[in-house]
Design a protein around this motif. Structure first.
Motif, PDB file in Angstrom:
ATOM      1  N   GLU A  29       0.826  -1.210   0.000  1.00  0.00           N
ATOM      2  CA  GLU A  29       0.000   0.000   0.000  1.00  0.00           C
ATOM      3  C   GLU A  29       0.858   1.256   0.000  1.00  0.00           C
ATOM      4  OE1 GLU A  29      -2.556  -0.249   3.390  1.00  0.00           O
ATOM      5  OE2 GLU A  29      -3.719  -1.911   2.567  1.00  0.00           O
ATOM      6  N   LEU A  32       2.513   1.727  -3.453  1.00  0.00           N
ATOM      7  CA  LEU A  32       1.569   2.190  -4.469  1.00  0.00           C
ATOM      8  C   LEU A  32       1.248   3.673  -4.306  1.00  0.00           C
ATOM      9  CD1 LEU A  32      -0.887  -0.827  -4.715  1.00  0.00           C
ATOM     10  CD2 LEU A  32       0.827  -0.116  -6.379  1.00  0.00           C
ATOM     11  N   GLU A  33       1.145   4.130  -3.071  1.00  0.00           N
ATOM     12  CA  GLU A  33       0.914   5.556  -2.831  1.00  0.00           C
ATOM     13  C   GLU A  33       2.091   6.392  -3.341  1.00  0.00           C
ATOM     14  OE1 GLU A  33       0.021   6.209   1.284  1.00  0.00           O
ATOM     15  OE2 GLU A  33      -1.736   4.894   1.214  1.00  0.00           O
ATOM     16  N   LYS A  34       3.315   5.922  -3.085  1.00  0.00           N
ATOM     17  CA  LYS A  34       4.507   6.651  -3.543  1.00  0.00           C
ATOM     18  C   LYS A  34       4.590   6.667  -5.069  1.00  0.00           C
ATOM     19  CE  LYS A  34       6.436   7.692   0.392  1.00  0.00           C
ATOM     20  NZ  LYS A  34       6.692   9.060   0.804  1.00  0.00           N
ATOM     21  N   VAL A  35       4.271   5.545  -5.703  1.00  0.00           N
ATOM     22  CA  VAL A  35       4.304   5.472  -7.167  1.00  0.00           C
ATOM     23  C   VAL A  35       3.271   6.424  -7.759  1.00  0.00           C
ATOM     24  CG1 VAL A  35       3.770   3.970  -9.130  1.00  0.00           C
ATOM     25  CG2 VAL A  35       5.243   3.143  -7.308  1.00  0.00           C
ATOM     26  N   ASN A  36       2.103   6.479  -7.163  1.00  0.00           N
ATOM     27  CA  ASN A  36       1.054   7.381  -7.656  1.00  0.00           C
ATOM     28  C   ASN A  36       1.482   8.837  -7.512  1.00  0.00           C
ATOM     29  OD1 ASN A  36      -1.441   7.898  -8.822  1.00  0.00           O
ATOM     30  ND2 ASN A  36      -2.472   8.023  -6.841  1.00  0.00           N
ATOM     31  N   LEU A  37       2.097   9.172  -6.384  1.00  0.00           N
ATOM     32  CA  LEU A  37       2.592  10.533  -6.182  1.00  0.00           C
ATOM     33  C   LEU A  37       3.677  10.876  -7.203  1.00  0.00           C
ATOM     34  CD1 LEU A  37       2.687  13.137  -4.488  1.00  0.00           C
ATOM     35  CD2 LEU A  37       4.337  11.982  -3.005  1.00  0.00           C
ATOM     36  N   ARG A  39       4.051   9.546 -10.164  1.00  0.00           N
ATOM     37  CA  ARG A  39       3.403   9.660 -11.470  1.00  0.00           C
ATOM     38  C   ARG A  39       2.776  11.043 -11.638  1.00  0.00           C
ATOM     39  NH1 ARG A  39      -1.670   8.908 -13.570  1.00  0.00           N
ATOM     40  NH2 ARG A  39      -2.521   8.345 -11.544  1.00  0.00           N
ATOM     41  N   HIS A  40       2.099  11.527 -10.600  1.00  0.00           N
ATOM     42  CA  HIS A  40       1.491  12.860 -10.663  1.00  0.00           C
ATOM     43  C   HIS A  40       2.557  13.943 -10.800  1.00  0.00           C
ATOM     44  CE1 HIS A  40      -2.737  12.059 -10.220  1.00  0.00           C
ATOM     45  NE2 HIS A  40      -2.496  11.221  -9.210  1.00  0.00           N
ATOM     46  N   ASN A  41       3.667  13.797 -10.079  1.00  0.00           N
ATOM     47  CA  ASN A  41       4.744  14.782 -10.176  1.00  0.00           C
ATOM     48  C   ASN A  41       5.335  14.816 -11.578  1.00  0.00           C
ATOM     49  OD1 ASN A  41       4.445  15.536  -7.532  1.00  0.00           O
ATOM     50  ND2 ASN A  41       6.142  14.310  -6.769  1.00  0.00           N
TER      51      ASN A  41
END
Length: 52
Positions: A29, A32-37, A39-41
């Motif tokens: 979890e 996945l949160e770090k990867v999503n962040l 990706r947004h950056n």
């Protein structure tokens, strides 16, 4: 030291397995949160740079 009964061994194995599953789930979890962040950056940086 007394030998452990089969039930005690199975119980300890079950507890160990559940603890490992919980640990892996929490790490997944968090990753996945770090990867999503990330990706947004990346999207934000590429969106603001027309030459990219």
């Amino acid at each position: 030291m007394e030998s452990m009964s089969a039930l005690a061994i199975v119980t300890l194995a079950f507890i160990g397995t559940k603890a490992a599953e919980t640990t892996v789930e929490k790490f997944t979890e968090a990753a996945l949160e770090k990867v999503n962040l990330l990706r947004h950056n990346i999207i934000d940086k590429l969106s603001s740079n027309p030459k990219a």
